[in-house]
Design a protein around this motif. Structure first.
Motif, short mmCIF file in Angstrom:
data_model
loop_
_atom_site.label_atom_id
_atom_site.label_comp_id
_atom_site.label_asym_id
_atom_site.label_seq_id
_atom_site.Cartn_x
_atom_site.Cartn_y
_atom_site.Cartn_z
N VAL A 135 0.86 -1.18 0.00
CA VAL A 135 0.00 0.00 0.00
C VAL A 135 0.90 1.24 0.00
O VAL A 135 1.64 1.48 0.95
CB VAL A 135 -0.94 0.01 1.22
CG1 VAL A 135 -1.79 1.28 1.22
CG2 VAL A 135 -1.83 -1.22 1.22
N GLN B 65 -2.96 5.70 1.38
CA GLN B 65 -4.27 5.29 1.88
C GLN B 65 -4.86 6.45 2.67
O GLN B 65 -4.22 6.98 3.58
CB GLN B 65 -4.12 4.05 2.78
CG GLN B 65 -5.40 3.45 3.27
CD GLN B 65 -5.15 2.12 4.00
OE1 GLN B 65 -4.01 1.66 4.13
NE2 GLN B 65 -6.20 1.50 4.49
N ASP C 99 -10.13 3.52 5.25
CA ASP C 99 -8.90 4.30 5.11
C ASP C 99 -7.90 3.98 6.22
O ASP C 99 -6.73 4.34 6.11
CB ASP C 99 -9.22 5.80 5.10
CG ASP C 99 -9.99 6.24 6.34
OD1 ASP C 99 -10.96 5.56 6.72
OD2 ASP C 99 -9.62 7.29 6.92
N ARG D 149 -9.47 6.50 -0.69
CA ARG D 149 -8.54 6.30 -1.81
C ARG D 149 -7.40 5.38 -1.39
O ARG D 149 -6.87 5.48 -0.28
CB ARG D 149 -7.95 7.64 -2.27
CG ARG D 149 -8.96 8.58 -2.88
CD ARG D 149 -8.24 9.74 -3.55
NE ARG D 149 -9.21 10.72 -4.03
CZ ARG D 149 -9.64 11.76 -3.32
NH1 ARG D 149 -9.17 11.95 -2.10
NH2 ARG D 149 -10.53 12.59 -3.83
N LEU D 150 -7.03 4.52 -2.32
CA LEU D 150 -5.90 3.61 -2.13
C LEU D 150 -4.99 3.71 -3.35
O LEU D 150 -5.46 3.89 -4.47
CB LEU D 150 -6.37 2.16 -1.99
CG LEU D 150 -7.44 1.86 -0.95
CD1 LEU D 150 -7.96 0.44 -1.14
CD2 LEU D 150 -6.88 2.05 0.46
N ARG D 151 -3.72 3.56 -3.13
CA ARG D 151 -2.76 3.40 -4.23
C ARG D 151 -1.87 2.23 -3.84
O ARG D 151 -1.21 2.25 -2.79
CB ARG D 151 -1.93 4.66 -4.43
CG ARG D 151 -1.09 4.63 -5.72
CD ARG D 151 -0.47 6.00 -5.96
NE ARG D 151 0.22 6.06 -7.24
CZ ARG D 151 1.52 6.33 -7.38
NH1 ARG D 151 2.26 6.57 -6.31
NH2 ARG D 151 2.07 6.38 -8.58
N ARG D 152 -1.89 1.19 -4.66
CA ARG D 152 -1.20 -0.05 -4.30
C ARG D 152 -0.32 -0.54 -5.45
O ARG D 152 -0.62 -0.30 -6.62
CB ARG D 152 -2.23 -1.14 -3.97
CG ARG D 152 -3.06 -0.86 -2.71
CD ARG D 152 -4.26 -1.78 -2.60
NE ARG D 152 -5.20 -1.52 -3.69
CZ ARG D 152 -6.06 -2.42 -4.15
NH1 ARG D 152 -6.08 -3.64 -3.66
NH2 ARG D 152 -6.89 -2.09 -5.13
N LEU E 128 -8.43 -6.75 -1.49
CA LEU E 128 -9.43 -5.72 -1.22
C LEU E 128 -10.83 -6.31 -1.29
O LEU E 128 -11.67 -6.03 -0.44
CB LEU E 128 -9.28 -4.56 -2.20
CG LEU E 128 -10.33 -3.46 -2.11
CD1 LEU E 128 -10.33 -2.81 -0.74
CD2 LEU E 128 -10.13 -2.43 -3.21
#
Length: 230
Positions: free
Chosen positions: A93, A96, A147, A119-122, A156
């Motif tokens: 991750v 987040q 979050d 929001r997530l960035r993985r 997820l």
């Protein structure tokens, strides 16, 4: 061409095996008595044929057989798809948090101007090779507290099912060729300017509620997508 054919024969005959590092450009130049320019051109041809792949700063490696993955044409997540095919999957991750939906997120998820999203960035790594970089937004009203959830090396979709009772019933996906930014290329360990596959997705539940939007950058040299039409 002679160098390319020689290396190709070594790969197809099994002298070089999947994910094995090839000799460096300098070593190949010395072994075959050719210039570095000739070596680079031969390796570029093998990349085009998908027989090898390059990792920035590490060199060239023999490509494994590309696994067919199905998540583009289904409502399963990519992690579940990859694990089912026997791949070793790790997810990091990168970001987040939660905040007001952007115009793009609001339109994709049918949200009002003041509504918030998680929001997530993985970054997903498969068998030790960066595979997918994905930005995800979910309406905060459906996933309160997501979050702050621990999502490292976790699916997820499995988290959504267990924690919120949310399951995917349908999705729209769009695919396009994309040139990554310098940061994206670095994270995915590809040379700058390398074309990637961009995947945009909107997913909804059985009641038609849009609960996920994502945009992913995928290294298509590592696999190929399967979409069945019946």
């Amino acid at each position: 061409m002679q160098l390319m054919h020689s290396l190709r024969d070594r790969i197809t005959s099994g002298q070089y095996v999947a994910d094995q590092a090839l000799p460096s450009e300098a070593e190949l130049s010395e072994i075959y008595g050719v210039s570095r320019t000739v070596v680079r051109e031969a390796l570029a041809e093998l990349v085009q044929e998908r027989l090898i792949y390059k990792i920035k700063g590490k060199g060239a490696f023999v490509s494994p057989d590309r696994t067919d993955v199905r998540f583009v044409g289904s409502v399963t997540g990519s992690a579940a798809d990859l694990l089912a095919s026997g791949r070793r999957v790790m997810t990091t991750v990168l970001d987040q948090g939660a905040g007001p939906a952007s115009p793009e997120e609001a339109m994709a998820l049918n949200l009002g101007e003041d509504e918030r999203v998680v929001r997530l960035r993985r970054l997903r790594v498969v068998d030790g090779v960066p595979w997918l970089l994905v930005r995800t937004a979910l309406p905060e009203q459906y996933v309160p507290g997501l979050d702050r959830a621990k999502l490292e090396n976790r699916s997820l979709y499995e988290t959504l099912r267990r924690r919120y009772g949310i399951e995917a019933a349908g999705a729209d996906r769009w695919l396009e060729a994309v040139i990554p930014s310098a940061e994206e290329a670095n994270l995915l360990e590809v040379e700058p300017g390398t074309p990637l596959l961009g995947i945009e997705s909107v997913v909804w539940d059985k009641d038609g509620n849009r609960f996920e939007w994502y945009y992913a950058l995928h290294r298509s040299d590592q696999s190929r997508f399967y979409v069945g039409i019946r």
